[in-house]
Design a protein around this motif. Structure first.
Motif, PDB file in Angstrom:
ATOM      1  N   GLU A 280      48.719  36.382  48.811  1.00 46.63           N
ATOM      2  CA  GLU A 280      47.822  36.024  49.675  1.00 46.63           C
ATOM      3  C   GLU A 280      46.487  35.928  49.487  1.00 46.63           C
ATOM      4  O   GLU A 280      45.439  35.127  49.682  1.00 46.63           O
ATOM      5  CB  GLU A 280      48.046  35.925  51.121  1.00 46.63           C
ATOM      6  N   GLU A 281      46.014  37.173  48.905  1.00 46.97           N
ATOM      7  CA  GLU A 281      44.430  37.756  48.919  1.00 46.97           C
ATOM      8  C   GLU A 281      44.377  38.164  47.395  1.00 46.97           C
ATOM      9  O   GLU A 281      45.090  38.922  46.768  1.00 46.97           O
ATOM     10  CB  GLU A 281      44.327  38.705  49.761  1.00 46.97           C
ATOM     11  N   ASP A 282      43.260  37.676  46.727  1.00 46.56           N
ATOM     12  CA  ASP A 282      43.369  38.184  45.334  1.00 46.56           C
ATOM     13  C   ASP A 282      42.357  39.434  45.345  1.00 46.56           C
ATOM     14  O   ASP A 282      42.417  39.977  44.201  1.00 46.56           O
ATOM     15  CB  ASP A 282      42.537  36.983  44.465  1.00 46.56           C
ATOM     16  N   PHE A 283      41.784  39.950  46.179  1.00 46.03           N
ATOM     17  CA  PHE A 283      40.826  40.824  46.141  1.00 46.03           C
ATOM     18  C   PHE A 283      39.801  41.081  45.070  1.00 46.03           C
ATOM     19  O   PHE A 283      39.558  42.032  44.554  1.00 46.03           O
ATOM     20  CB  PHE A 283      41.543  42.241  46.112  1.00 46.03           C
ATOM     21  N   GLY A 284      39.346  39.871  44.636  1.00 47.81           N
ATOM     22  CA  GLY A 284      38.283  39.531  43.494  1.00 47.81           C
ATOM     23  C   GLY A 284      38.989  39.942  42.373  1.00 47.81           C
ATOM     24  O   GLY A 284      37.889  40.180  41.267  1.00 47.81           O
ATOM     25  N   ARG A 285      40.141  40.138  41.983  1.00 46.00           N
ATOM     26  CA  ARG A 285      40.728  40.463  40.861  1.00 46.00           C
ATOM     27  C   ARG A 285      40.656  39.446  39.502  1.00 46.00           C
ATOM     28  O   ARG A 285      40.837  39.861  38.690  1.00 46.00           O
ATOM     29  CB  ARG A 285      42.218  40.954  41.007  1.00 46.00           C
ATOM     30  N   PHE A 286      40.648  38.146  40.117  1.00 52.00           N
ATOM     31  CA  PHE A 286      41.000  37.015  39.016  1.00 52.00           C
ATOM     32  C   PHE A 286      39.639  36.287  38.895  1.00 52.00           C
ATOM     33  O   PHE A 286      39.818  35.007  38.572  1.00 52.00           O
ATOM     34  CB  PHE A 286      42.052  36.238  39.709  1.00 52.00           C
ATOM     35  N   GLU A 287      38.510  36.904  38.833  1.00 54.13           N
ATOM     36  CA  GLU A 287      37.303  36.225  38.466  1.00 54.13           C
ATOM     37  C   GLU A 287      37.213  35.842  36.915  1.00 54.13           C
ATOM     38  O   GLU A 287      36.469  34.796  36.822  1.00 54.13           O
ATOM     39  CB  GLU A 287      35.928  37.009  39.100  1.00 54.13           C
ATOM     40  N   TYR A 288      38.024  36.408  36.004  1.00 55.95           N
ATOM     41  CA  TYR A 288      38.109  36.103  34.834  1.00 55.95           C
ATOM     42  C   TYR A 288      39.279  35.028  34.570  1.00 55.95           C
ATOM     43  O   TYR A 288      39.467  34.831  33.170  1.00 55.95           O
ATOM     44  CB  TYR A 288      38.008  37.206  34.033  1.00 55.95           C
ATOM     45  N   GLY A 289      39.883  34.680  35.423  1.00 52.83           N
ATOM     46  CA  GLY A 289      40.928  33.938  35.302  1.00 52.83           C
ATOM     47  C   GLY A 289      42.246  34.317  35.721  1.00 52.83           C
ATOM     48  O   GLY A 289      42.641  35.424  36.383  1.00 52.83           O
ATOM     49  N   MET A 290      43.123  33.238  36.161  1.00 45.38           N
ATOM     50  CA  MET A 290      44.388  33.375  36.856  1.00 45.38           C
ATOM     51  C   MET A 290      45.515  33.576  35.834  1.00 45.38           C
ATOM     52  O   MET A 290      45.627  32.760  34.979  1.00 45.38           O
ATOM     53  CB  MET A 290      44.536  32.206  37.740  1.00 45.38           C
ATOM     54  N   PRO A 291      46.191  34.760  35.828  1.00 45.43           N
ATOM     55  CA  PRO A 291      47.270  35.042  34.946  1.00 45.43           C
ATOM     56  C   PRO A 291      48.293  33.845  35.222  1.00 45.43           C
ATOM     57  O   PRO A 291      48.516  33.316  36.135  1.00 45.43           O
ATOM     58  CB  PRO A 291      47.873  36.161  35.424  1.00 45.43           C
ATOM     59  N   PRO A 292      49.119  33.476  34.140  1.00 42.68           N
ATOM     60  CA  PRO A 292      50.207  32.560  34.240  1.00 42.68           C
ATOM     61  C   PRO A 292      51.237  32.848  35.432  1.00 42.68           C
ATOM     62  O   PRO A 292      51.450  34.043  35.592  1.00 42.68           O
ATOM     63  CB  PRO A 292      50.868  32.588  33.068  1.00 42.68           C
ATOM     64  N   GLU A 293      51.644  31.870  35.983  1.00 46.55           N
ATOM     65  CA  GLU A 293      52.678  31.864  37.109  1.00 46.55           C
ATOM     66  C   GLU A 293      53.826  32.799  37.001  1.00 46.55           C
ATOM     67  O   GLU A 293      54.259  33.543  37.960  1.00 46.55           O
ATOM     68  CB  GLU A 293      53.003  30.667  37.477  1.00 46.55           C
ATOM     69  N   LYS A 294      54.398  32.815  35.845  1.00 46.75           N
ATOM     70  CA  LYS A 294      55.714  33.445  35.304  1.00 46.75           C
ATOM     71  C   LYS A 294      55.164  34.719  34.382  1.00 46.75           C
ATOM     72  O   LYS A 294      56.352  35.063  33.721  1.00 46.75           O
ATOM     73  CB  LYS A 294      56.450  32.556  34.907  1.00 46.75           C
ATOM     74  N   ASN A 295      54.070  35.243  34.315  1.00 43.51           N
ATOM     75  CA  ASN A 295      54.118  36.426  33.566  1.00 43.51           C
ATOM     76  C   ASN A 295      52.707  37.248  34.144  1.00 43.51           C
ATOM     77  O   ASN A 295      51.679  36.617  34.244  1.00 43.51           O
ATOM     78  CB  ASN A 295      53.785  36.084  32.018  1.00 43.51           C
ATOM     79  N   GLY A 296      53.320  38.340  34.617  1.00 46.11           N
ATOM     80  CA  GLY A 296      52.267  39.396  35.411  1.00 46.11           C
ATOM     81  C   GLY A 296      51.482  40.380  34.446  1.00 46.11           C
ATOM     82  O   GLY A 296      50.861  41.166  35.267  1.00 46.11           O
ATOM     83  N   ASP A 297      51.708  40.267  33.026  1.00 43.02           N
ATOM     84  CA  ASP A 297      50.940  41.334  32.484  1.00 43.02           C
ATOM     85  C   ASP A 297      49.344  41.386  32.959  1.00 43.02           C
ATOM     86  O   ASP A 297      48.918  42.503  33.180  1.00 43.02           O
ATOM     87  CB  ASP A 297      51.122  41.233  30.908  1.00 43.02           C
ATOM     88  N   TYR A 298      48.939  40.207  32.821  1.00 41.08           N
ATOM     89  CA  TYR A 298      47.325  40.128  32.915  1.00 41.08           C
ATOM     90  C   TYR A 298      47.177  40.523  34.366  1.00 41.08           C
ATOM     91  O   TYR A 298      45.722  40.842  34.851  1.00 41.08           O
ATOM     92  CB  TYR A 298      46.751  38.945  32.515  1.00 41.08           C
ATOM     93  N   ALA A 299      47.791  40.302  35.404  1.00 41.01           N
ATOM     94  CA  ALA A 299      47.629  40.525  36.913  1.00 41.01           C
ATOM     95  C   ALA A 299      47.532  41.997  36.924  1.00 41.01           C
ATOM     96  O   ALA A 299      46.297  42.502  37.398  1.00 41.01           O
ATOM     97  CB  ALA A 299      48.787  40.010  37.576  1.00 41.01           C
ATOM     98  N   PHE A 300      48.251  42.900  36.187  1.00 42.61           N
ATOM     99  CA  PHE A 300      48.122  44.302  36.212  1.00 42.61           C
ATOM    100  C   PHE A 300      46.925  44.783  35.582  1.00 42.61           C
ATOM    101  O   PHE A 300      46.090  45.513  35.943  1.00 42.61           O
ATOM    102  CB  PHE A 300      49.357  45.093  35.883  1.00 42.61           C
ATOM    103  N   LEU A 301      46.683  44.248  34.394  1.00 41.51           N
ATOM    104  CA  LEU A 301      45.384  44.648  33.787  1.00 41.51           C
ATOM    105  C   LEU A 301      44.167  44.267  34.529  1.00 41.51           C
ATOM    106  O   LEU A 301      43.418  45.342  34.425  1.00 41.51           O
ATOM    107  CB  LEU A 301      45.379  44.054  32.206  1.00 41.51           C
ATOM    108  N   LEU A 302      43.981  43.077  35.052  1.00 37.03           N
ATOM    109  CA  LEU A 302      42.952  42.761  35.868  1.00 37.03           C
ATOM    110  C   LEU A 302      42.820  43.478  37.240  1.00 37.03           C
ATOM    111  O   LEU A 302      41.912  43.824  37.843  1.00 37.03           O
ATOM    112  CB  LEU A 302      43.027  41.234  36.275  1.00 37.03           C
ATOM    113  N   HIS A 303      43.879  43.950  37.804  1.00 40.72           N
ATOM    114  CA  HIS A 303      44.017  44.940  38.873  1.00 40.72           C
ATOM    115  C   HIS A 303      43.253  46.295  38.473  1.00 40.72           C
ATOM    116  O   HIS A 303      42.696  47.047  39.205  1.00 40.72           O
ATOM    117  CB  HIS A 303      45.545  45.136  39.449  1.00 40.72           C
ATOM    118  N   ALA A 304      43.689  46.911  37.243  1.00 38.48           N
ATOM    119  CA  ALA A 304      43.145  48.143  36.728  1.00 38.48           C
ATOM    120  C   ALA A 304      41.646  48.095  36.459  1.00 38.48           C
ATOM    121  O   ALA A 304      40.880  48.854  36.939  1.00 38.48           O
ATOM    122  CB  ALA A 304      43.861  48.353  35.382  1.00 38.48           C
TER     123      ALA A 304
END
Length: 820
Positions: A280-304
């Motif tokens: 529900e909340e991106d916490f400012g993590r995805f300002e450089y792009g939204m990771p693909p819906e079915k692959n979370g690798d970049y979601a974790f990298l952007l969180h880091a």
């Protein structure tokens, strides 16, 4: 009885405890029981020896109370209540009470549960952790890693995600930037911390530890992490529950933004498809792009990345696909590179991890000076590993080479280089970070030379490819090769003679002498530190000093790779020397000495616990035989130093016994076989026996068969001679064994120090390093022999041989009358 403080003994005991639980559940379940028992035993022992222990052990809530419940019909329920008391006293509810010790489906009903838990608590009762300091380099830490590794191995592909292999954790901890100047109040955070081993390894790189934060989604694994922190002296670590991506813990957020940390280390689940379920909340993590819906690798990298302070640094393990996949991920990668956030990439071997066999990489993020970053430092470490069962594992030398290379930004052909951002941004690469685009680590193709096959000779390019050997052994090259024609040379000796030349006529003895001198000087520089081991020695610091100095001294040594030499030291440390050091530390900490640490002890043989030891020395025979184990000083070391003459006498008697036995065998093979004179003098193993020979003698006398009688008497004399030789050798060996055992009681501290430090450690390491010289020489021999045999015959030679064979075949055909 207390099990000797050696890794091998402790591991055997812990794994025996797992045997008690196998059958009722798989490793992903019974690990909770074993680790809970380990926790209870450790904190109970710690409270006895450390009045300032952070964990309170209340009355009725100790491991001793658990042991008192042994054989109780209600043992499972009593265990749960005892663990609950400890949990309540320390705010550890839902942490250490995850395993239900009263579950009949997993532990059996009635007597079965009673017996199983009674055996389990007995195994742990025999372990003694009072001397453990839980500083990350002690026996408890090793035991915990051992259990976690085996649980991950047994849990299989789908359930090994709770554990990052210790070797990989060490690499991350050492390349992320934590070091000797890192202060205790600096923060390290793992957003997907599993059982916490990666966090602990990272924090241990700082001289006084760090402030630890983590989050873990799986409830049972979160509990393991909490226990792990306490076991390793980090009871104040903040480990939160929940899904890091969809539900960061409120304690790790500031409203709609994430809290930030000095360092982030992470080994998230690879390519998770459901990463954004409930987001529900991106916490400012995805300002450089939204990771693909079915692959979370970049979601974790952007969180880091978002969790880093302005000068923060992160090391994240991810599948290789993050380096080159396009579309949304390619766009994110481009934006991160343009802003200089990606400092480096380290490619790892395949099949390192327990949840997957695919190759992975470490992505290094660094916000400090990001705007001025002009390139990405890449390391291709994919080929440095050893097979370990069905997995691959980084060796100590692989870890050290990766860390040295990355931290010093060392360019090495085929292994590492600084790749300019201009090259990465070039349209032909288009921000693709796939390592083989920038580093060619492939082995050069072994080309066949057509001219050499036609006209003979070995191509000079193949000889020149061995230049590192010729630089070290120039005389060998001159002895083996002579010019033939432009670009080609002849092998001047038969390929079968190359090894003899390399070992005995190459100047190899000079290199071996240099190696021996370097090892001697290196060991001499550290000898006082080894002689000065105390109860407060830090084994990790000791071996780091030894290893780093050895590496430095062998850097640039002809022929040898310094990391191969380093591995020889580390293998000996892991197999033998660490146990020795820990045994000495424990003995000295308990008021003992080097001499008392060397005392023989009777071997352990406990069938119930499936723990037994092979004796080092046996005194007496039959029921009066006593078996001894010598953990620090082996009988062989004692004999070498004090009983060389006696051993020579035993060797001489054994040699006489061998000759006597050979004479018996020779005689029996000639005269004791079927239909021979003494066929009836051998048993079913075709061997003479005195009883059977005597029977043949009696029959021969009675029948007047002089030939058989003479032969049998000769056989009897040989058998008697063998028996006498065997008796003499046995008596001499027994006398030597008894003298050796007595000598242990006469040793002073200085005697033991000389034996252990010089005769054992120094000698063993020197021998292991010398084998590296031999191994490299034999590799050269194999290559020269291969080239010599490859080009030994030209096509013309083969044509001549073919003509001879054709003529021979035609001759045979003519002889058979089939000539047309």
């Amino acid at each position: 009885m207390v099990v000797a403080l050696k890794k091998s003994d402790l591991y055997s005991s812990l794994w025996a405890s797992c045997d008690q639980l196998r059958g009722g559940m798989d490793a992903s379940q019974y690990k909770d029981y074993i680790l809970t028992m380990l926790f209870m035993k450790y904190v109970s022992d710690k409270a006895k020896s450390d009045p300032d222990s952070l964990i309170e052990v209340p009355e009725g809530g100790s491991f001793d109370d658990m042991f008192a419940a042994k054989n109780d019909k209600e043992i499972g329920d009593r265990f749960n209540k005892i663990i609950g008391k400890l949990a309540d006293a320390n705010g550890l509810r839902n942490v250490i009470d995850q395993a239900d010790f009263n579950d009949p489906e997993k532990l059996g009903n009635g007597k079965e549960m009673q017996d199983r838990l009674s055996k389990l608590v007995t195994i742990f009762r025999d372990l003694d952790f009072r001397g453990s300091r839980a500083e990350g380099d002690d026996l408890l830490g090793d035991a915990y890693e051992y259990l976690m590794r085996h649980f991950a191995t047994e849990s299989g592909k789908s359930k090994g995600q709770f554990y990052t292999p210790a070797e990989v954790s060490r690499v991350l901890a050492k390349v992320v930037g934590i070091g000797s100047s890192t202060s205790q109040d600096e923060t390290v955070y793992d957003p997907a911390c599993g059982s916490g081993s990666l966090l602990l390894k990272a924090a241990a790189e700082a001289p006084r530890g760090m402030t630890i934060y983590g989050q873990e989604k799986d409830n049972a694994t979160w509990a393991l992490a909490r226990m792990n922190m306490i076991l390793h002296g980090n009871a104040t670590a903040e480990i939160f529950k929940g899904d890091t991506i969809t539900s960061p813990s409120p304690q790790l957020t500031n409203g709609k933004s994430l809290k930030t940390f000095d360092y982030v280390v992470m080994n998230p689940p690879f390519s998770i498809k459901s990463w954004n379920n409930g987001l529900e909340e991106d916490f400012g993590r995805f300002e450089y792009g939204m990771p693909p819906e079915k692959n979370g690798d970049y979601a974790f990298l952007l969180h880091a990345l978002t969790s880093l302070k302005s000068e923060g640094k992160a090391a994240v393990i991810l599948p290789h696909g993050v380096l080159f996949r396009g579309n949304a991920e390619g766009n994110i990668r481009r934006e991160l590179l343009k802003r200089g956030f990606i400092k480096g990439i380290i490619g790892l071997p395949a099949n390192l991890f327990y949840g997957t066999g695919i190759p992975a990489c470490i992505v290094l993020l660094d916000k400090e000076n990001a705007v001025s970053r002009k390139g990405v430092f890449m390391v291709d470490a994919s080929k440095g590993f050893i097979k370990d069962g069905n997995k691959n594992r980084l060796r100590d030398q692989d870890i050290h080479k990766i860390v040295d290379t990355f931290n010093r930004q060392l360019p090495i052909d085929g292994y590492s280089r600084m790749v300019p951002m201009s090259e990465i941004a070039d349209p032909k690469n288009n921000y693709n970070l796939n390592i083989p685009r920038y580093i060619d680590s492939s082995e050069p193709e072994d080309l066949q030379d057509l001219s050499a096959h036609l006209h003979g000779g070995i191509p000079n390019r193949d000889i020149d490819a061995l230049q590192t050997y010729w630089d070290a052994l120039p005389a060998l090259k001159d002895a083996l090769f002579e010019p033939l024609r432009e670009g080609y040379s002849n092998l001047t000796v038969d390929p079968s003679e190359v090894q003899e030349y390399a070992l005995n006529r190459s100047g190899l003895e000079l290199i071996r002498a240099d190696v021996e001198n370097v090892v001697m000087e290196w060991f001499g520089a550290h000898r006082e530190a080894l002689l000065g081991i105390t109860a407060d020695t830090k084994p990790n610091d000791l071996i780091r000093d030894l290893g780093d100095d050895l590496l430095a001294r062998f850097k640039g040594m002809p022929l040898l790779d310094e990391y191969d030499v380093y591995q020889q030291l580390m293998s000996y440390w892991n197999d033998t020397m660490h146990d020795d050091v820990y045994l000495l530390m424990t003995e000295l900490g308990n008021g003992g000495s080097w001499a008392s640490a060397a005392k023989p002890r009777k071997t352990i043989d406990d069938k119930e616990r499936k723990l037994s030891e092979d004796p080092d020395l046996e005194i007496g025979v039959g029921r009066s035989k006593t078996k001894y184990k010598m953990d620090l000083v082996s009988p062989a070391l004692m004999v070498d130093r004090y009983f060389a003459d006696e051993q020579a006498r035993v060797d001489e008697l054994n040699a006489k016994l061998d000759l006597a036995s050979a004479a018996v065998v020779e005689h029996s093979e000639e005269h004791g076989v079927d239909e021979a004179l003494l066929a009836e003098a051998t048993n079913d193993k075709s061997a003479y026996t005195k009883q059977l020979i005597s029977a043949v003698i009696r029959e021969a006398r009675a029948s007047g068969d002089q030939e058989t009688l003479d032969c049998a008497n000769a056989a009897l004399e040989l058998v008697n001679r063998e028996a006498a030789a065997k008796k003499a050798a046995k008596e001499a060996q027994a006398a030597l064994d008894e003298a050796t055992l007595r000598k242990y009681g006469e040793l002073a501290d200085e005697d033991v120090k000389l034996i252990v430090v010089d005769d054992k450690w120094h000698a063993a390491i020197a021998t292991k390093i010398d084998t590296e010289v031999n191994a490299l020489t034999l590799a050269l021999v194999a290559r020269v022999q291969q080239l010599g045999e490859r080009y030994s015959e030209t096509v013309g030679d083969l044509d001549v041989e073919l003509e001879k064979l054709e003529a021979k075949v035609m001759g045979h055909i003519a002889a058979m009358g089939l000539e047309s």
